[in-house]
Structures are given as structure tokens and as C-alpha cells.
Write a protein that holds these residues in place. Structure first.
Motif, PDB file in Angstrom:
ATOM      1  N   THR A   1      -3.585  -1.893   6.743  1.00 47.78           N
ATOM      2  CA  THR A   1      -4.419  -1.422   7.389  1.00 47.78           C
ATOM      3  C   THR A   1      -4.836   0.060   7.291  1.00 47.78           C
ATOM      4  O   THR A   1      -5.942   0.678   7.930  1.00 47.78           O
ATOM      5  N   LYS A   2      -4.027   0.517   6.487  1.00 47.82           N
ATOM      6  CA  LYS A   2      -4.134   2.236   6.307  1.00 47.82           C
ATOM      7  C   LYS A   2      -5.389   2.344   5.301  1.00 47.82           C
ATOM      8  O   LYS A   2      -5.708   1.531   4.506  1.00 47.82           O
ATOM      9  N   GLU A   3      -5.635   3.680   5.468  1.00 53.50           N
ATOM     10  CA  GLU A   3      -6.807   4.104   4.332  1.00 53.50           C
ATOM     11  C   GLU A   3      -6.536   3.875   2.971  1.00 53.50           C
ATOM     12  O   GLU A   3      -5.503   4.361   2.599  1.00 53.50           O
ATOM     13  N   LYS A   4      -7.251   3.424   2.039  1.00 59.59           N
ATOM     14  CA  LYS A   4      -6.967   3.238   0.592  1.00 59.59           C
ATOM     15  C   LYS A   4      -7.145   4.626  -0.230  1.00 59.59           C
ATOM     16  O   LYS A   4      -8.122   5.201   0.215  1.00 59.59           O
ATOM     17  N   LYS A   5      -6.460   4.680  -1.143  1.00 62.51           N
ATOM     18  CA  LYS A   5      -6.640   5.906  -2.011  1.00 62.51           C
ATOM     19  C   LYS A   5      -8.032   5.678  -3.013  1.00 62.51           C
ATOM     20  O   LYS A   5      -8.576   4.680  -3.352  1.00 62.51           O
ATOM     21  N   GLN A   6      -8.533   6.986  -3.122  1.00 60.68           N
ATOM     22  CA  GLN A   6      -9.659   6.901  -3.950  1.00 60.68           C
ATOM     23  C   GLN A   6      -9.156   7.587  -5.206  1.00 60.68           C
ATOM     24  O   GLN A   6      -8.668   8.702  -5.299  1.00 60.68           O
ATOM     25  N   LEU A   7      -9.416   6.847  -6.248  1.00 60.10           N
ATOM     26  CA  LEU A   7      -9.027   7.387  -7.803  1.00 60.10           C
ATOM     27  C   LEU A   7     -10.238   7.276  -8.581  1.00 60.10           C
ATOM     28  O   LEU A   7     -11.006   6.341  -8.455  1.00 60.10           O
TER      29      LEU A   7
ATOM     30  N   LEU B   1       6.321   1.800  -3.599  1.00 56.62           N
ATOM     31  CA  LEU B   1       6.732   2.255  -2.274  1.00 56.62           C
ATOM     32  C   LEU B   1       7.673   3.421  -2.320  1.00 56.62           C
ATOM     33  O   LEU B   1       8.530   3.533  -2.950  1.00 56.62           O
ATOM     34  N   GLN B   2       7.301   4.332  -1.461  1.00 62.09           N
ATOM     35  CA  GLN B   2       8.269   5.530  -1.054  1.00 62.09           C
ATOM     36  C   GLN B   2       8.784   5.031   0.282  1.00 62.09           C
ATOM     37  O   GLN B   2       9.876   5.787   0.506  1.00 62.09           O
ATOM     38  N   SER B   3       7.923   4.673   1.172  1.00 59.91           N
ATOM     39  CA  SER B   3       8.509   4.229   2.481  1.00 59.91           C
ATOM     40  C   SER B   3       7.853   2.936   2.939  1.00 59.91           C
ATOM     41  O   SER B   3       7.002   2.518   2.313  1.00 59.91           O
ATOM     42  N   GLU B   4       8.195   2.228   3.969  1.00 63.49           N
ATOM     43  CA  GLU B   4       7.936   0.959   4.388  1.00 63.49           C
ATOM     44  C   GLU B   4       6.320   1.203   4.962  1.00 63.49           C
ATOM     45  O   GLU B   4       5.473   0.149   4.814  1.00 63.49           O
ATOM     46  N   ARG B   5       5.910   2.235   5.109  1.00 67.46           N
ATOM     47  CA  ARG B   5       4.655   2.769   5.574  1.00 67.46           C
ATOM     48  C   ARG B   5       3.563   2.407   4.649  1.00 67.46           C
ATOM     49  O   ARG B   5       2.546   2.096   4.914  1.00 67.46           O
ATOM     50  N   ASP B   6       3.948   2.494   3.208  1.00 63.74           N
ATOM     51  CA  ASP B   6       3.195   2.277   2.128  1.00 63.74           C
ATOM     52  C   ASP B   6       2.786   0.809   2.093  1.00 63.74           C
ATOM     53  O   ASP B   6       1.857   0.578   0.990  1.00 63.74           O
ATOM     54  N   LEU B   7       3.302  -0.080   2.626  1.00 64.96           N
ATOM     55  CA  LEU B   7       2.901  -1.515   2.596  1.00 64.96           C
ATOM     56  C   LEU B   7       1.760  -1.683   3.898  1.00 64.96           C
ATOM     57  O   LEU B   7       1.889  -2.982   4.101  1.00 64.96           O
TER      58      LEU B   7
ATOM     59  N   LEU C   1      -3.585   0.775  -2.198  1.00 64.14           N
ATOM     60  CA  LEU C   1      -2.699   1.372  -1.064  1.00 64.14           C
ATOM     61  C   LEU C   1      -2.165   2.384  -1.624  1.00 64.14           C
ATOM     62  O   LEU C   1      -1.559   3.568  -0.966  1.00 64.14           O
ATOM     63  N   ALA C   2      -1.676   2.439  -2.929  1.00 56.25           N
ATOM     64  CA  ALA C   2      -0.886   3.470  -3.906  1.00 56.25           C
ATOM     65  C   ALA C   2      -1.289   3.853  -5.185  1.00 56.25           C
ATOM     66  O   ALA C   2      -1.752   2.590  -5.615  1.00 56.25           O
ATOM     67  N   GLU C   3      -1.067   4.502  -5.881  1.00 54.66           N
ATOM     68  CA  GLU C   3      -1.283   4.551  -7.220  1.00 54.66           C
ATOM     69  C   GLU C   3      -0.314   3.492  -7.892  1.00 54.66           C
ATOM     70  O   GLU C   3       0.725   3.370  -7.742  1.00 54.66           O
TER      71      GLU C   3
END
Ligand code: 5GP
Length: 131
Positions: free
Chosen positions: A108-114, A99-105, A33-35
Motif C-alpha cells: 500500500t506504500k508509495e512506489k519508487k519512481q525510477l 528488503l531492508q525491513s518488513e515495511r518494504d513489503l 516497491l524497491a529497486e
């Protein structure tokens, strides 16, 4: 049959390891969801976290705390979010998400491509901060 996470902890399936001890293992989520999104598992195979015996449960949360402290040092963020879902893999795991904001948890949101190189860099940065 061993779960995919048991195979990861045993080194039979590769992972970007962050921390390990005799009973617990932490590694980067392959679809973050985040790095820095990290999974923390007990090596003991139990599907549902609240079916763990008390010692394993308490040990898991203490180990997750140690990883979360290192994660916050390695990845600039406001907080480390904690979640337990278990909808996909039947082996207890705690999600730790910078987390930078509650939306980061929002799972259902698109996952990061690393890239593999970036995963490696992140895992090494977290591992370097484990105390
Ligand atoms: P949950 O069971 O908590 O609903 O989701 C399982 C999580 O494990 C997902 O975030 C998924 O990306 C992650 N995951 C599933 N298979 C693998 C894997 O083989 N390697 C890694 N590193 N993560 C995985």
C-alpha cells in the motif's frame, strides 16, 4: 485474449527483462516497491497460482529462486521478500522484493519512481548474476 504479461513474455510489450527460459520469464515491476522489485511468471497463462499444474508450479518456484539469488547479489539488501497477490493482473506472478525491513513489503506504500536508465541498469545487473 492474451494477458499483458503474455504480451510482455512474447516481446510484444517492452519490459526490463531479468531472466528467461522456455517456460518462465522474469522482469522488473514497472511500479517497484524497491529497486530490483521483480516479477516472475510462467509463460503458461493461468490466473491463480494454486491452479497451476504441479510441474509448472514447482518449475516456477525453482526459477524464482534462481532469480532471487541473482537479485540479492545485484541489490544490497537483508533478504529477498516473496509475495503473490494477483489483484491487478490475472496471470500468475511472484513478486521478489529486496528488503531492508518488513515495511518494504507493504504494497500500500508509495512506489519508487525510477528513470528508464536506472531500470535498465538494475535489470542488467540482476541478469549478469543469473547462474
Ligand atoms: P498484482 O496483480 O500482483 O496485484 O499487481 C500486479 C503488478 O504488476 C503490480 O506491481 C504492477 O506494478 C505490475 N505491472 C502491471 N502492469 C505492468 C506492466 O505492464 N509492466 C510491468 N513491468 N509491470 C506491470
Amino acid at each position: 485474449m492474451a494477458t499483458i504479461f503474455s504480451k510482455i513474455a512474447a516481446g510484444e510489450i517492452p519490459s526490463w527483462k531479468v531472466a528467461e527460459d522456455e517456460n518462465y520469464y522474469a522482469f522488473l515491476d514497472i511500479n517497484p516497491l524497491a529497486e530490483g522489485h521483480t516479477l516472475v511468471i510462467p509463460k503458461k497463462e493461468v490466473d491463480y497460482i494454486f491452479d497451476l499444474d504441479d510441474d509448472t508450479y514447482l518449475g516456477l518456484t525453482a526459477f524464482a529462486k534462481k532469480v532471487a539469488v541473482a537479485l540479492k547479489k545485484a541489490i544490497p539488501c537483508k533478504r529477498i521478500g516473496v509475495a503473490v497477490l494477483g489483484m491487478e493482473v490475472p496471470h500468475t506472478h511472484i513478486h521478489l522484493v529486496p528488503l531492508q525491513s518488513e515495511r518494504d513489503l507493504d504494497f500500500t506504500k508509495e512506489k519508487k519512481q525510477l528513470s528508464p536508465e536506472r531500470f535498465k541498469e538494475i535489470a542488467e545487473a540482476i541478469a549478469a548474476n543469473i547462474e
